[in-house]
Design an enzyme around this catalytic site. Structure first.
Site, PDB file in Angstrom:
ATOM      1  N   GLU A  24     -12.386  -7.849  -2.818  1.00 38.15           N
ATOM      2  CA  GLU A  24     -12.828  -7.639  -4.215  1.00 38.15           C
ATOM      3  C   GLU A  24     -14.281  -8.028  -4.418  1.00 38.15           C
ATOM      4  O   GLU A  24     -14.879  -8.715  -3.577  1.00 38.15           O
ATOM      5  CB  GLU A  24     -11.928  -8.416  -5.176  1.00 38.15           C
ATOM      6  CG  GLU A  24     -11.994  -9.921  -4.981  1.00 38.15           C
ATOM      7  CD  GLU A  24     -11.603 -10.699  -6.239  1.00 38.15           C
ATOM      8  OE1 GLU A  24     -12.265 -10.507  -7.278  1.00 38.15           O
ATOM      9  OE2 GLU A  24     -10.672 -11.509  -6.160  1.00 38.15           O
ATOM     10  N   LYS A  85     -17.316  -7.112 -15.545  1.00 35.47           N
ATOM     11  CA  LYS A  85     -16.124  -7.558 -14.819  1.00 35.47           C
ATOM     12  C   LYS A  85     -15.029  -6.533 -15.132  1.00 35.47           C
ATOM     13  O   LYS A  85     -14.639  -6.365 -16.281  1.00 35.47           O
ATOM     14  CB  LYS A  85     -15.733  -8.954 -15.311  1.00 35.47           C
ATOM     15  CG  LYS A  85     -14.423  -9.466 -14.732  1.00 35.47           C
ATOM     16  CD  LYS A  85     -14.035 -10.796 -15.382  1.00 35.47           C
ATOM     17  CE  LYS A  85     -12.555 -11.079 -15.145  1.00 35.47           C
ATOM     18  NZ  LYS A  85     -12.019 -12.091 -16.050  1.00 35.47           N
ATOM     19  N   VAL A 105      -8.905  -8.546  -9.075  1.00 33.79           N
ATOM     20  CA  VAL A 105      -7.728  -8.238  -8.240  1.00 33.79           C
ATOM     21  C   VAL A 105      -7.053  -6.965  -8.754  1.00 33.79           C
ATOM     22  O   VAL A 105      -6.731  -6.062  -7.972  1.00 33.79           O
ATOM     23  CB  VAL A 105      -6.741  -9.427  -8.229  1.00 33.79           C
ATOM     24  CG1 VAL A 105      -5.401  -9.031  -7.618  1.00 33.79           C
ATOM     25  CG2 VAL A 105      -7.353 -10.610  -7.472  1.00 33.79           C
ATOM     26  N   ASP A 137      -2.941 -15.067 -23.322  1.00 34.66           N
ATOM     27  CA  ASP A 137      -3.841 -14.727 -22.213  1.00 34.66           C
ATOM     28  C   ASP A 137      -3.074 -14.693 -20.891  1.00 34.66           C
ATOM     29  O   ASP A 137      -2.820 -15.726 -20.268  1.00 34.66           O
ATOM     30  CB  ASP A 137      -4.995 -15.734 -22.145  1.00 34.66           C
ATOM     31  CG  ASP A 137      -6.087 -15.284 -21.180  1.00 34.66           C
ATOM     32  OD1 ASP A 137      -5.865 -14.317 -20.418  1.00 34.66           O
ATOM     33  OD2 ASP A 137      -7.163 -15.904 -21.199  1.00 34.66           O
ATOM     34  N   ASP A 141      -3.847  -8.851 -13.658  1.00 31.11           N
ATOM     35  CA  ASP A 141      -3.488  -8.859 -12.218  1.00 31.11           C
ATOM     36  C   ASP A 141      -1.969  -8.821 -12.046  1.00 31.11           C
ATOM     37  O   ASP A 141      -1.458  -8.199 -11.107  1.00 31.11           O
ATOM     38  CB  ASP A 141      -4.012 -10.133 -11.526  1.00 31.11           C
ATOM     39  CG  ASP A 141      -5.531 -10.193 -11.424  1.00 31.11           C
ATOM     40  OD1 ASP A 141      -6.198  -9.209 -11.796  1.00 31.11           O
ATOM     41  OD2 ASP A 141      -6.035 -11.246 -10.985  1.00 31.11           O
ATOM     42  N   LYS A 158      -5.132 -20.654  -8.867  1.00 34.29           N
ATOM     43  CA  LYS A 158      -5.637 -21.976  -9.247  1.00 34.29           C
ATOM     44  C   LYS A 158      -4.739 -22.578 -10.317  1.00 34.29           C
ATOM     45  O   LYS A 158      -4.262 -21.861 -11.198  1.00 34.29           O
ATOM     46  CB  LYS A 158      -7.050 -21.835  -9.830  1.00 34.29           C
ATOM     47  CG  LYS A 158      -8.116 -21.572  -8.804  1.00 34.29           C
ATOM     48  CD  LYS A 158      -9.495 -21.824  -9.409  1.00 34.29           C
ATOM     49  CE  LYS A 158     -10.585 -21.772  -8.362  1.00 34.29           C
ATOM     50  NZ  LYS A 158     -10.968 -20.404  -8.007  1.00 34.29           N
TER      51      LYS A 158
END
Ligand code: PSU
Ligand code: MN
Length: 303
Positions: A24, A85, A105, A137, A141, A158
């Site tokens: 990516e 993005k 992703v 939120d 992905d 993460k």
């Protein structure tokens, strides 16, 4: 109309039946600071080649969808400030309006799927954010994994995210999360999230066989191969958790919303761990790229 621009190396790989690994570009433009991002992007390509596959870093440049970038193009994404993005929903906008865009992703999976690339390596996937009950939120992905048949090799996600909730959403979407040499979901900086996966493969051949079988029975969905970060570079969980607390507090105080949340948290984490996170990030990205290439090679050997 799909109009993908294949790099010569990628085109040759398709023609000669060599394995290809997608990479990516958001991790370059919005995930890591310069010059680490540039060095890592080039290093990942070298790692994939050394393991016997061909790297295809994916990005949109002036509205053209590129599968495989030149070193100059990687340099551009490492330094340019006006790069969008792109998640899946944003690709069409970037293409029609001649924009530069780095693929997340979700968008990398979408384009890899169109190009016929089955294996994709990255650091961590997006997921359900902490506080999603209020903010709603949830990274696109997860939805993309539910509908695009690409194997995503990563170090889990993460723990800036709500990892249990992220696993629940992946289950709902029919996405298997398979541990590589472990039954525990890795949490990116650390090998341990405390979350049991109940699915483990011990080597690249077993990962390739599992992915090949999922392609038959998975109804078109993707799969996550969750690889723990190299032990010697893993960070202390308490140190990471404290940094996450500060990063999220800063994001809340600054009123960050939407697509800006993850890039904000990633740069806050780099700052709050005083660069230690970058060494971990580099090591796990390389490790994931190597394992992805081994899986891509094994897929070719099994057919
Ligand atoms: N997590 C990381 N590093 C990253 C990203 C996530 O540890 O670079 C990037 C990836 O491109 C991922 C995107 O697809 O952030 C998710 O963004 P969002 O949460 O806005 O969907
Ligand atoms: Mn989001």
């Amino acid at each position: 109309m799909t109009n993908l621009i294949l790099a010569p190396e990628v085109q040759a790989a398709f023609a000669n039946g060599q394995p290809v690994v997608a990479l990516e570009s958001t991790v370059i433009s919005h995930g890591l600071p310069y010059p680490h991002n540039r060095e890592i992007a080039l290093q990942l390509e070298a790692t994939v080649r050394a393991a016997g596959a061909v790297p295809a870093t994916i990005a949109v440049i002036q509205g053209a969808v590129h599968v495989g970038l030149t070193n100059e193009q990687i340099e551009h994404f490492a330094t340019a400030k006006d790069v969008l993005k792109l998640s899946r929903r944003d690709i069409g906008y970037a293409v029609a309006n001649g924009r530069d865009g780095a693929t997340t992703v979700a968008a990398t999976m979408a384009i890899a799927g169109l190009a016929g690339i089955q294996v994709f390596a990255t650091g961590g996937i997006g997921g359900v954010h902490r506080g999603a009950r209020e903010s709603w939120d949830v990274s696109a992905d997860l939805g993309e994994l539910g509908k695009t048949p690409v194997l995503v090799v990563c170090a889990g996600a993460k723990s800036i995210l709500d990892l249990p909730a992220s696993l629940e959403v992946l289950e709902t979407y029919g996405v298997p999360v398979v541990g590589y040499t472990t039954e525990e979901l890795p949490a990116f900086y650390s090998a341990h999230s405390g979350l049991h996966l109940g699915r483990k493969v011990d080597d690249a051949a077993q990962a390739a066989a599992t992915w090949a079988a999922h392609r038959v029975y998975g109804g078109g969905s993707g799969m996550v191969l969750a690889v723990p970060p190299p032990v010697e570079k893993a960070l202390d969980p308490q140190f990471v958790e404290a940094a996450i607390g500060r990063a999220i507090a800063q994001a809340d105080a600054a009123g960050i919303r939407g697509a800006a949340v993850t890039p904000f948290l990633l740069s806050a984490m780099a700052r709050e761990t005083e660069g230690e996170s970058i060494a971990t990030n580099t090591a796990l990205l390389n490790n994931n790229a190597q394992i992805a290439a081994q899986v891509a090679v094994a897929l070719f050997q099994s057919v």
